[in-house]
Design a protein around this motif. Structure first.
Motif, short mmCIF file in Angstrom:
data_model
loop_
_atom_site.label_atom_id
_atom_site.label_comp_id
_atom_site.label_asym_id
_atom_site.label_seq_id
_atom_site.Cartn_x
_atom_site.Cartn_y
_atom_site.Cartn_z
N ILE A 175 0.87 -1.18 0.00
CA ILE A 175 0.00 0.00 0.00
C ILE A 175 0.90 1.22 0.00
O ILE A 175 1.46 1.61 1.03
CB ILE A 175 -0.96 0.01 1.21
CG1 ILE A 175 -1.70 -1.33 1.32
CG2 ILE A 175 -1.95 1.16 1.09
CD1 ILE A 175 -2.59 -1.44 2.55
N ASP A 185 1.59 5.12 -2.32
CA ASP A 185 1.04 6.03 -3.32
C ASP A 185 2.09 6.67 -4.22
O ASP A 185 1.73 7.40 -5.15
CB ASP A 185 0.22 7.13 -2.64
CG ASP A 185 1.08 8.07 -1.79
OD1 ASP A 185 2.00 7.58 -1.12
OD2 ASP A 185 0.82 9.28 -1.80
N TYR A 212 0.67 -7.48 -4.69
CA TYR A 212 -0.57 -6.78 -5.03
C TYR A 212 -0.40 -5.32 -4.60
O TYR A 212 0.23 -5.04 -3.58
CB TYR A 212 -1.77 -7.41 -4.32
CG TYR A 212 -2.05 -8.82 -4.79
CD1 TYR A 212 -3.06 -9.10 -5.70
CD2 TYR A 212 -1.27 -9.89 -4.31
CE1 TYR A 212 -3.30 -10.40 -6.14
CE2 TYR A 212 -1.51 -11.19 -4.75
CZ TYR A 212 -2.52 -11.44 -5.65
OH TYR A 212 -2.75 -12.71 -6.08
N ALA A 214 -1.98 -1.33 -3.90
CA ALA A 214 -3.04 -0.35 -3.66
C ALA A 214 -2.36 1.00 -3.49
O ALA A 214 -1.37 1.10 -2.77
CB ALA A 214 -3.87 -0.70 -2.43
N ASN A 226 -3.89 3.87 -2.39
CA ASN A 226 -4.56 4.74 -1.42
C ASN A 226 -5.06 3.91 -0.26
O ASN A 226 -5.14 2.67 -0.34
CB ASN A 226 -5.71 5.52 -2.08
CG ASN A 226 -6.80 4.59 -2.61
OD1 ASN A 226 -7.60 4.06 -1.86
ND2 ASN A 226 -6.80 4.39 -3.93
N GLU A 251 -8.04 3.64 1.27
CA GLU A 251 -9.32 2.96 1.17
C GLU A 251 -9.19 1.62 0.43
O GLU A 251 -9.67 0.58 0.91
CB GLU A 251 -10.35 3.84 0.43
CG GLU A 251 -10.81 5.04 1.22
CD GLU A 251 -9.94 6.27 0.95
OE1 GLU A 251 -8.80 6.09 0.45
OE2 GLU A 251 -10.38 7.38 1.26
N ASP A 252 -8.55 1.65 -0.73
CA ASP A 252 -8.39 0.41 -1.50
C ASP A 252 -7.49 -0.57 -0.75
O ASP A 252 -7.74 -1.79 -0.76
CB ASP A 252 -7.78 0.72 -2.87
CG ASP A 252 -8.73 1.46 -3.79
OD1 ASP A 252 -9.93 1.50 -3.47
OD2 ASP A 252 -8.27 1.99 -4.81
N PHE A 307 -9.49 -2.23 2.04
CA PHE A 307 -10.45 -3.18 1.48
C PHE A 307 -9.76 -4.49 1.11
O PHE A 307 -10.24 -5.58 1.44
CB PHE A 307 -11.15 -2.58 0.25
CG PHE A 307 -12.11 -3.52 -0.41
CD1 PHE A 307 -13.41 -3.64 0.06
CD2 PHE A 307 -11.72 -4.29 -1.51
CE1 PHE A 307 -14.31 -4.53 -0.54
CE2 PHE A 307 -12.61 -5.17 -2.10
CZ PHE A 307 -13.91 -5.29 -1.62
N LEU A 308 -8.63 -4.40 0.42
CA LEU A 308 -7.91 -5.60 0.02
C LEU A 308 -7.40 -6.37 1.24
O LEU A 308 -7.49 -7.60 1.30
CB LEU A 308 -6.74 -5.24 -0.90
CG LEU A 308 -7.09 -4.83 -2.33
CD1 LEU A 308 -5.86 -4.31 -3.04
CD2 LEU A 308 -7.70 -6.01 -3.10
#
Length: 223
Positions: free
Chosen positions: A6, A8, A28, A30, A32, A34-35, A38-39
């Protein structure tokens, strides 16, 4: 193993994804909070590498929400490196903390350390197609035939079987089996794979041990 990154910053993301993929991790992404949250909550990962300074939900909020439901190991990455910042991150539930800028070698060492400490579900018997690897009795069968492997061949097969479907680089294999730095001039991995393939594949029509050119080796049933 599956790692959720995670982060940015595109350049950092690209750099880390390339390095970790070459180290045989499935990565994997993300970009941001929020994403990423969620993941992390809805998928199973072996490790989360989490930047604190994120758009939307910041990393500490992601970490606190994740800890309400899961104990996935978390390594925090941040440019904030005061003692108070580190304490805040660790008290929020982080397992480790690395300040930016950092050396990739240190990041990889910390990731491996966290993954070694994390509890993993261990199966007694691994199956790939008609190949059966009994980790307790240290026996290997293909169909009705029992295969005799050396200790090193069994260790290599176990590594491939535990990560079936994942392409393992030569560098990763040498670090796990021989505990040595990879030397591109040696063919130690290729020779070991050739010997293992002769025993588990050569006399069978359905091949399980595959070479992925430019990357490494994978054990999987493609029938």
């Amino acid at each position: 193993m599956r790692i959720l990154l995670i982060e940015d910053e595109p350049k950092m993301t690209s750099y880390l994804r390339k390095g970790l993929t070459e180290a045989s991790y499935t990565v994997y992404i993300a970009d941001n909070g929020e994403d990423g949250l969620f993941l992390a909550l809805n998928e199973d990962f072996d490790l989360v590498v989490l930047d604190i300074m994120l758009p939307g939900i910041d990393g500490l909020k992601v970490l606190k929400e994740l800890r309400k439901q899961k104990e996935t190991p978390v390594l925090l990455l941040t440019a904030r490196d005061t003692v108070d910042d580190k304490v805040e991150g660790l008290e929020a539930g982080a397992d480790d903390y690395l300040s930016k800028p950092f050396a990739y070698a240190e990041l990889l060492a910390r990731i491996r350390s966290l993954l070694r400490r994390a509890p993993r579900a261990v199966k007694d018997i691994l199956r790939i197609g008609d190949l059966e690897v009994d980790l307790i009795k240290r026996r290997v069968r293909r169909g009705d035939a029992r295969l005799e492997l050396t200790a090193q061949e069994f260790a290599l097969l176990q590594l491939l079987a535990e990560r079936q479907g994942e392409v393992l680089t030569r560098q990763f294999i040498t670090s796990q089996i021989w505990d040595m730095n990879f030397d591109s001039d040696t063919n130690v991995v290729d020779a070991a794979v050739k010997r293992l393939r002769a025993k588990i594949d050569n006399t069978y029509s359905n091949k399980l041990l595959h070479t992925v050119r430019g990357m490494g080796y994978v054990l999987e049933d493609r029938s």
